[in-house]
Enzyme design. Structure first.
Site, PDB file in Angstrom:
ATOM      1  N   SER A  19      -7.004  -1.876   1.399  1.00 60.98           N
ATOM      2  CA  SER A  19      -7.199  -1.198  -0.182  1.00 60.98           C
ATOM      3  C   SER A  19      -7.579  -2.343  -1.142  1.00 60.98           C
ATOM      4  O   SER A  19      -7.324  -2.099  -2.224  1.00 60.98           O
ATOM      5  CB  SER A  19      -6.079  -0.597  -0.552  1.00 60.98           C
ATOM      6  OG  SER A  19      -5.541   0.580   0.369  1.00 60.98           O
TER       7      SER A  19
ATOM      8  N   SER B 131     -11.106  10.248  -0.609  1.00 60.83           N
ATOM      9  CA  SER B 131     -11.361   9.331   0.658  1.00 60.83           C
ATOM     10  C   SER B 131     -12.581   9.765   1.378  1.00 60.83           C
ATOM     11  O   SER B 131     -13.122  10.885   1.569  1.00 60.83           O
ATOM     12  CB  SER B 131     -10.300   9.364   1.415  1.00 60.83           C
ATOM     13  OG  SER B 131      -8.867   8.902   0.960  1.00 60.83           O
TER      14      SER B 131
ATOM     15  N   GLU C 233       0.675  -1.388  -0.268  1.00 63.84           N
ATOM     16  CA  GLU C 233       0.156   0.152   0.013  1.00 63.84           C
ATOM     17  C   GLU C 233       0.728   1.268   0.126  1.00 63.84           C
ATOM     18  O   GLU C 233       0.384   2.330   0.235  1.00 63.84           O
ATOM     19  CB  GLU C 233      -0.732  -0.002   1.230  1.00 63.84           C
ATOM     20  CG  GLU C 233      -2.055  -1.166   1.009  1.00 63.84           C
ATOM     21  CD  GLU C 233      -2.915  -1.114   2.189  1.00 63.84           C
ATOM     22  OE1 GLU C 233      -3.847   0.044   2.191  1.00 63.84           O
ATOM     23  OE2 GLU C 233      -3.029  -1.719   3.111  1.00 63.84           O
TER      24      GLU C 233
END
Length: 358
Positions: free
Chosen positions: A185, A319, A15
């Site tokens: 993710s 986000s 990530e």
């Protein structure tokens, strides 16, 4: 004097790129009148380094990547700790490392040993929330509904693949999802509709972790809630992404420009408050402090299942976590970061009252 703020980003994790995107947005939002800011880049190999000169204006991912002086992690960490992080004055650390070697309690343990305040969850909560198999045990103990699942270690798979496949088919069935236990993710996750896909999904997951979970598919909506705070946490209004993807994978989350946020999510009467209450219960059951995002499934029959807790949700412009707070109580992005720093300092002060001698 301004508080010294050390922002950790990058990391030895798949990530890594997500962390860089988060760091660009967070660093660009910080108030340099209040904080003396020191970016600290952690390479893919685990070496720590800082830009010799940096400006928070017009930041890009490329400008945040630094070549380390030392390629040995121990030497590089030693240089950072004895250099910029050893300067006198008030200080706080803001870890923005997603996934393994950052979100899993490892960095948090180092910061505890250094006795410095840091944003986000502590060692235990970080480790629990990143490990999906352990988190599911905590949720079960707390009596919070979740979909049927099966946890498996690589040695079990290597020893008797047929037995695991039969167990998964009997107890979970198809469609199902295979996930590495300790990643976020949606990396390494596969949706499987038959045995061939299940075998391929298991192999894919084990390439990222030595433990995985297999979950029954819950057909419906994914509802998210942002939680913030230490002893008395608060939950935001729920939100959801509107999309047409059967499987909301990494590319869907970060590459699809058509994604739209619905905040607050349109929910039946009474369900919004129930979701907020359950989010806080799950947060406290894991011992979370600072922040977390709690994700739920709402299936077609109206049943609610807790999917997972993300102890370090993304903070990019796309986000959900910061936007949920802005639409809940008007908290801006920069105000949210400062609130989280305040929670970190408050928790640290409380810990200084603990006695370590008789």
């Amino acid at each position: 004097m301004r508080t010294k703020l050390y922002v950790l980003y990058g990391g030895k994790s798949v990530e890594h790129e997500v962390s860089l995107k988060t760091a660009v947005t967070v660093l660009g939002s910080l108030d340099e009148r209040r904080f003396e800011i020191y970016p600290v880049y952690i390479t893919r190999d685990g070496s720590w380094c800082t830009p010799e000169q940096h400006t928070l204006k017009d930041l890009t991912v490329e400008r945040l990547i630094v070549q380390p002086k030392f390629h040995d992690p121990a030497a590089s960490i030693g240089e950072i700790l004895s250099g910029v992080m050893a300067m006198p004055g008030d200080k706080v650390v803001l870890p923005l490392i997603h996934g393994s070697n950052g979100e899993d309690g490892t960095v948090q343990g180092l910061l505890e040993l250094l006795n410095v305040p840091y944003v986000g969850n502590g060692v235990l909560a970080s480790a629990l929330t990143l490990d999906k198999a352990m988190s599911k045990q905590v949720l079960a103990q707390a009596g919070i509904r979740q979909t049927e699942y099966l946890a498996c270690r690589y040695e079990e798979w290597r020893t008797d693949q047929k037995a695991l496949l039969l167990q998964a088919e009997d107890s979970i069935g198809y469609p199902c999802y295979v996930k590495p236990a300790s990643l976020g993710s949606s990396i390494g996750i596969s949706r499987c509709t038959n045995r061939g896909e299940l075998i391929a999904g298991i192999r894919e997951a084990f390439s990222y972790d030595k433990k995985l979970v297999i979950e029954r598919e819950a057909i419906g909506r994914e509802i998210q809630v942002a939680v913030i705070g230490n002893d008395k946490p608060l939950a935001s209004l729920p939100g959801e992404f509107i999309h047409d993807h059967l499987f909301f994978d990494y590319e869907s989350k970060y590459m699809d420009k058509r994604l739209a946020m619905s905040i607050p999510a349109e929910l039946p009467d009474g369900l919004t408050q129930r979701i907020r209450t359950l989010a806080i219960q799950a947060y406290q059951a894991h011992g979370c402090e600072g922040l977390a995002r709690v994700d739920f499934f709402l299936d077609e029959a109206g049943q609610l299942y807790l999917n997972e807790i993300n102890a370090l949700p993304g903070f990019t412009n796309f986000s959900m976590y910061p936007v949920m707070w802005e639409r809940t109580d008007g908290t801006s992005y920069s105000e949210l970061i400062e609130q989280l720093i305040g929670y970190a300092i408050s928790r640290h002060k409380d810990k200084q009252t603990i006695q370590y001698r008789k």
